[in-house]
Design an enzyme around this catalytic site. Sequence first.
Site, mmCIF file in Angstrom:
data_model
loop_
_atom_site.group_PDB
_atom_site.id
_atom_site.type_symbol
_atom_site.label_atom_id
_atom_site.label_comp_id
_atom_site.label_asym_id
_atom_site.label_seq_id
_atom_site.Cartn_x
_atom_site.Cartn_y
_atom_site.Cartn_z
ATOM 1 N N ARG A 158 0.846 -1.122 -0.003
ATOM 2 C CA ARG A 158 -0.485 0.187 0.287
ATOM 3 C C ARG A 158 0.810 1.455 0.089
ATOM 4 N NH1 ARG A 158 -4.075 -3.433 2.545
ATOM 5 N NH2 ARG A 158 -5.147 -3.599 0.835
ATOM 6 N N ASP A 173 -0.103 -6.376 -2.964
ATOM 7 C CA ASP A 173 -1.832 -5.964 -3.005
ATOM 8 C C ASP A 173 -2.280 -4.863 -4.503
ATOM 9 O OD1 ASP A 173 -4.302 -5.301 -2.126
ATOM 10 O OD2 ASP A 173 -3.148 -5.841 -0.523
ATOM 11 N N HIS A 221 -6.550 -9.040 -4.851
ATOM 12 C CA HIS A 221 -5.665 -7.840 -4.184
ATOM 13 C C HIS A 221 -4.517 -7.770 -5.379
ATOM 14 C CE1 HIS A 221 -6.930 -6.022 0.298
ATOM 15 N NE2 HIS A 221 -7.491 -7.972 0.316
ATOM 16 N N ASP A 241 -7.354 -13.487 0.705
ATOM 17 C CA ASP A 241 -8.578 -12.954 1.104
ATOM 18 C C ASP A 241 -9.403 -12.074 0.304
ATOM 19 O OD1 ASP A 241 -5.712 -11.310 1.282
ATOM 20 O OD2 ASP A 241 -6.680 -9.784 2.149
ATOM 21 N N GLU A 242 -10.503 -11.971 0.943
ATOM 22 C CA GLU A 242 -11.828 -10.615 -0.189
ATOM 23 C C GLU A 242 -11.357 -10.844 -1.403
ATOM 24 O OE1 GLU A 242 -11.157 -7.230 2.791
ATOM 25 O OE2 GLU A 242 -9.114 -7.067 2.154
ATOM 26 N N TRP A 246 -7.784 -13.539 10.912
ATOM 27 C CA TRP A 246 -7.846 -12.040 11.328
ATOM 28 C C TRP A 246 -9.529 -11.484 11.060
ATOM 29 C CZ3 TRP A 246 -10.510 -8.474 7.902
ATOM 30 C CH2 TRP A 246 -11.142 -8.732 6.175
ATOM 31 N N TYR A 282 -4.202 -5.883 15.037
ATOM 32 C CA TYR A 282 -4.286 -5.138 13.782
ATOM 33 C C TYR A 282 -3.117 -3.702 14.811
ATOM 34 C CZ TYR A 282 -5.491 -7.727 10.713
ATOM 35 O OH TYR A 282 -5.572 -9.153 9.551
ATOM 36 N N ASP A 340 -2.597 -1.948 12.513
ATOM 37 C CA ASP A 340 -2.999 -0.013 12.115
ATOM 38 C C ASP A 340 -3.903 0.535 12.393
ATOM 39 O OD1 ASP A 340 -4.036 -2.294 11.613
ATOM 40 O OD2 ASP A 340 -5.283 -1.434 9.349
ATOM 41 N N TRP A 374 -1.148 -3.683 8.258
ATOM 42 C CA TRP A 374 -1.836 -2.481 6.876
ATOM 43 C C TRP A 374 -1.270 -0.918 6.405
ATOM 44 C CZ3 TRP A 374 -2.387 -6.981 4.227
ATOM 45 C CH2 TRP A 374 -2.491 -8.058 5.410
ATOM 46 N N GLU A 401 -2.347 1.330 4.502
ATOM 47 C CA GLU A 401 -3.133 2.074 3.485
ATOM 48 C C GLU A 401 -3.137 3.489 4.250
ATOM 49 O OE1 GLU A 401 -4.663 -0.534 4.508
ATOM 50 O OE2 GLU A 401 -5.605 -1.233 4.132
HETATM 51 C C1 TNX Z 1 -8.411 -6.252 5.590
HETATM 52 S S1 TNX Z 1 -6.478 -8.800 6.871
HETATM 53 C C2 TNX Z 1 -7.113 -6.728 5.138
HETATM 54 C C3 TNX Z 1 -5.998 -6.115 4.611
HETATM 55 C C4 TNX Z 1 -6.676 -4.766 4.974
HETATM 56 C C5 TNX Z 1 -6.857 -4.510 6.036
HETATM 57 C C6 TNX Z 1 -6.546 -3.117 6.596
HETATM 58 C C7 TNX Z 1 -6.895 -8.553 5.610
HETATM 59 C C8 TNX Z 1 -6.207 -10.392 5.022
HETATM 60 N N1 TNX Z 1 -6.913 -8.146 4.395
HETATM 61 O O1 TNX Z 1 -6.046 -6.076 2.817
HETATM 62 O O2 TNX Z 1 -5.122 -3.729 5.369
HETATM 63 O O3 TNX Z 1 -7.958 -5.369 6.439
HETATM 64 O O4 TNX Z 1 -7.167 -3.118 8.121
#
Ligand code: TNX
Length: 761
Positions: free
Chosen positions: A166, A195, A270, A334-335, A401, A424, A426, A474, A476
């Site tokens: 980031r 990312d 990501h 993730d995500e 997480w 976390y 951050d 993290w 950002e």
């Molecule tokens: C979730 S933790 C994410 C990150 C973000 C973070 C911010 C995770 C596996 N994925 O991509 O940076 O939250 O707190």
Amino acid sequence: MKYKIIFLMLLFWGVLSAQNKVLIPQPTSVKFENGSFEITETTTFSVEKNEAQLKEMISVFIEKIRKVKGWNLKIKTKKLSKNTIHFQKEKSGVNGAYQIFSSKENILVKAASAEGFANAIATLRQLLPSEIESEKITAAPLIIPAVTISDTPSYQWRGLMLDVARHFFPKEYILKTIDRMALLKLNVLHLHLIDNEGWRIEIKKYPKLTQVGAWRVNQEDKNWNERKTNDPLEKGTYGGFYTQNDIKEMVAYALKRGITIVPEVELPAHTMSAIAAYPELSCHGNPIAVPSGGVWPITDIYCPGKETTFTFLENVIDEIIALFPSQYIHIGGDEATHTEWEKCPFCNERMQKENLKNVHQLQSYFVKRIDAYLKTKKKKLIGWDEILEGGLPQNAIVMNWRGVGIAQKIIEQGHQVILTSNGYIDQYQGAPEKEPLAIGGHLPLTRLYTERFDEQKLSAQQIKNVLGVQANLWAEYIGDEKHSEYMLFPRLLAVAEIAWNKNETASVKNFVSKVQEMLPRLEKMDINYAKSMYQITSKMKNLPNGKIQISLESEVPNADIRFVLNSQMLKNSQPYKQPIEVSETTSFSAGIFVDDKLYDVHSDKVVFHKAVGKSVWFSPKYHENYQGQGDATLTNVVRGSKNFHDKQWLGWQLQSPEIVIDLQEVTDINQIIIGAMENQGSAIYFPAEIELFVSLDGKNFIAKEKITHSYQKNGVARLQHFSFENVNEKCRFVKLKFKNTTNELLKTNDGWLFLDEIQIF
Ligand code: TNX
């Protein structure tokens, strides 16, 4: 006689100064004795056998001594003797464990593993005066107290994740951080190298990953979540990456300090930086730009329908494996939002061929294929907890997480877990208004320490499957090194304690005092650590007699707090000894003093109004997860903070409540102030509309004014007052009809309305 006294005083001072050295993390067993060993120009280091790795580790220590004394101490191969620091390799022992026996004569260090010696060196550093950490020549004698230490880590994974995607952090900063981790016996540096917003590692076979993927259009002047989508043709100027030589240097540097670097090869989401470089990696294949900031949901992800995606990833993994000796490779996971996969003919073909029922199984197929490839390379797969969905590959290790519940699920399925939720860093470590802008959340030093990554919520049986704990930074919102240090320290000290001492029950007060003692050392290391633990916070409580009780706190035990009411003049203040009770509108100011120096000032106001303590009806009722102090929340004087979990907020999800306040008698009202919060990152929005009605009997309501608020994209959490002015009414009942922004405008499915107080004057 006089000399005798001075001699005795010196002796006493020597004994005192040699005792009670603060060590973080706390060793399993430590016994200070009288006397001390002094490292001088004639001290030698010695080893039993000519072992290259151990000698390299000792050299790191010798280099520190050279920096502060200018001496070039030698390592010899010989037995323990006088004026030596001797390193003896044991035949067996827990990885990372070590023993130190220091006396006036010499120091003996024993360990069975390289990590053990690294940990012993970390302890020697902490036993020395803090000057050892400086880069400047010092006159301070290098004295190590006589002590016997026997120390064994509880967890084998004591990790820190740095997100270098980031925002990019140069190699030199990574090296510095490794050295700081070593001081705290943290042994895994997890590098989040990839990312959406940047690809940070040179891959020789795919040069565009760094030529294109490492650079983005510079929108650093804008909030992360307010940055606009870039044109793929516009040249990126913000970024950077590590060459393969940089990586080799970092890995070797870490190894000499007992630290393993674990790379993360994020997939399938990501990864827009990679797709920007090679668009064929996505399902649609269209050109995209490296985004400059937040992207949500993440739909431009690798296509598992195409065989070429796997060829690409295997080639990337080959180069990465050649650089990182770590037995673990993190594959992210993730995500990912799978909407493109659903539309993609290649993905559909794959699902059919592989008999996969849905895209979740396709994701699992993706992860399992990568796992199979890693297994051929004798590497173990680690992923974020989403890799649980659709089935985990055998022996995969998971980083949770999203809470301890998912950690329990992972363990139940027979997998090892690394606890990261509640780590976390951050998140804010103090009051948001006093801290640099952060992603949100609240994780102050003492909370991190006491929550212990939730390990105490696991059973003794479950905890056996916990490989360790890891803090994630993290980035950002973290654009430079000083800011990164600020987020890491002192919280990393808490991480170190938890990681080294499983289920420890030492008091948090004791821990914070140790942190305070450690601060001069951090200063010598030139670390821009946060002083947030010295912040004052005030807590307000409703008393049964209608008064408000204000208590003033800081994370530092026995802090010298002084306060003053209805004045800003702190110099007239009195020491705070016990909570203050007020029954009318009162402003206050408080200061925290350390050695008579003012560290932080906190001012606030308690506002009483006509609705205080009056009954309130809600239709519909607030959400069960956000019920603040119940029905009284909006009329209890006490205000909410930007931390929406602070139990002073009522929340409604996707609903537009009507709220009626019964003032109990016909009352003159002039002004109504409604406190609301917006935190778009957490799907909390200001109300779109508030309509005011008044009534004398609670049945017939007369519509009065309406306030409207138009939604604007905003990446920062905000508190705002919405007010009706010059109302000039006589009434007993006040009704407010809200419109939830989400319902009316955004049409998303998770929007919240949050209220903390309705003041009536
Ligand atoms: C979730 S933790 C994410 C990150 C973000 C973070 C911010 C995770 C596996 N994925 O991509 O940076 O939250 O707190």
